[in-house]
Design a protein around this motif. Sequence first.
Motif, PDB file in Angstrom:
ATOM      1  N   LYS A 137      -7.225   0.553 -11.211  1.00 61.51           N
ATOM      2  CA  LYS A 137      -7.436   1.943 -10.782  1.00 61.51           C
ATOM      3  C   LYS A 137      -7.749   2.868 -11.946  1.00 61.51           C
ATOM      4  O   LYS A 137      -8.632   3.729 -11.846  1.00 61.51           O
ATOM      5  CB  LYS A 137      -6.192   2.459 -10.041  1.00 61.51           C
ATOM      6  N   ASP A 173      -2.628   1.387  -6.260  1.00 61.07           N
ATOM      7  CA  ASP A 173      -3.344   0.823  -5.117  1.00 61.07           C
ATOM      8  C   ASP A 173      -2.733  -0.495  -4.662  1.00 61.07           C
ATOM      9  O   ASP A 173      -2.042  -1.185  -5.422  1.00 61.07           O
ATOM     10  CB  ASP A 173      -4.815   0.621  -5.468  1.00 61.07           C
ATOM     11  N   ALA A 207       0.811  -1.224   0.000  1.00 56.42           N
ATOM     12  CA  ALA A 207       0.000   0.000   0.000  1.00 56.42           C
ATOM     13  C   ALA A 207       0.844   1.273   0.000  1.00 56.42           C
ATOM     14  O   ALA A 207       0.287   2.374  -0.002  1.00 56.42           O
ATOM     15  CB  ALA A 207      -0.919   0.005   1.220  1.00 56.42           C
ATOM     16  N   GLU A 265       0.195   4.142  -2.672  1.00 56.33           N
ATOM     17  CA  GLU A 265      -1.121   4.776  -2.787  1.00 56.33           C
ATOM     18  C   GLU A 265      -0.985   6.287  -2.557  1.00 56.33           C
ATOM     19  O   GLU A 265      -0.118   6.724  -1.804  1.00 56.33           O
ATOM     20  CB  GLU A 265      -2.083   4.164  -1.775  1.00 56.33           C
ATOM     21  N   PRO A 266      -1.816   7.103  -3.194  1.00 52.38           N
ATOM     22  CA  PRO A 266      -2.957   6.720  -4.035  1.00 52.38           C
ATOM     23  C   PRO A 266      -2.606   6.476  -5.499  1.00 52.38           C
ATOM     24  O   PRO A 266      -3.477   6.190  -6.299  1.00 52.38           O
ATOM     25  CB  PRO A 266      -3.874   7.941  -3.907  1.00 52.38           C
TER      26      PRO A 266
END
Length: 230
Positions: free
Chosen positions: A199, A44, A37, A40-41
């Motif tokens: 995404k 993702d 993670a 992120e953003p």
Amino acid sequence: MFQSTIFGVAALCVATSAVAQVAPAPFSLPPLPYAAAALEPVIDAQTMTLHHDRHHQAYVDALNKAVAADPALKGQSLDALVAKAGTLPVAVRNNAGGHWNHSFFWKTMAPPAQAGQPSPALAAAIDRQFGSLAAFKAAFKEAGTKRFGSGWVWLVAKADGTLAITSTPNQDNPLMDVAEVKGTPILGNDVWEHAYYLKYQNRRADYLDGWWQVVDWKTVSDRYAVTLTR
């Protein structure tokens, strides 16, 4: 008692022989240098997990299988396989490239707060070659969006010391003997759909724009510095 001992020794020898015959696979999946993670953003966690744990692992597994099937390839390094990819079976070329490219790709990125900026030496080289960092990013994006189907877009240092942007199909890269533009990769982005589709869907251009937020410019600059010593 004596007979039991003989059978015990024999069983031990068989077991030892079986273990000796199971050689470790020559190639393995490197861990991500950050949490799934962490990007992120921009990227993702689900994409990172699938991309690394499944896609990259599949290339490693297929490469080990392909190499095991050809005694002539035993003991050869990943770099050696990539360098002569055009002379090798398609399975070796594709999966050696996939393993090399992804191993390189993970290290090209860092969490947004750690992305940084190009070193003075790299920034000057980019300005000389492309006019500005913004112009370089625009040209890199154009190469990435124009890559038909799946592939990669790269910044390489050529043998004459100049920088160049190039794109390769599938899992090829600029180190391969089949590359249209050869050079030492210092930065590369994966434009296969599995790298961004969850995404960004079909918006590859948006992915390429956002990706600069997670480029690890220190690593890229260090790679460039190494090319100056060759």
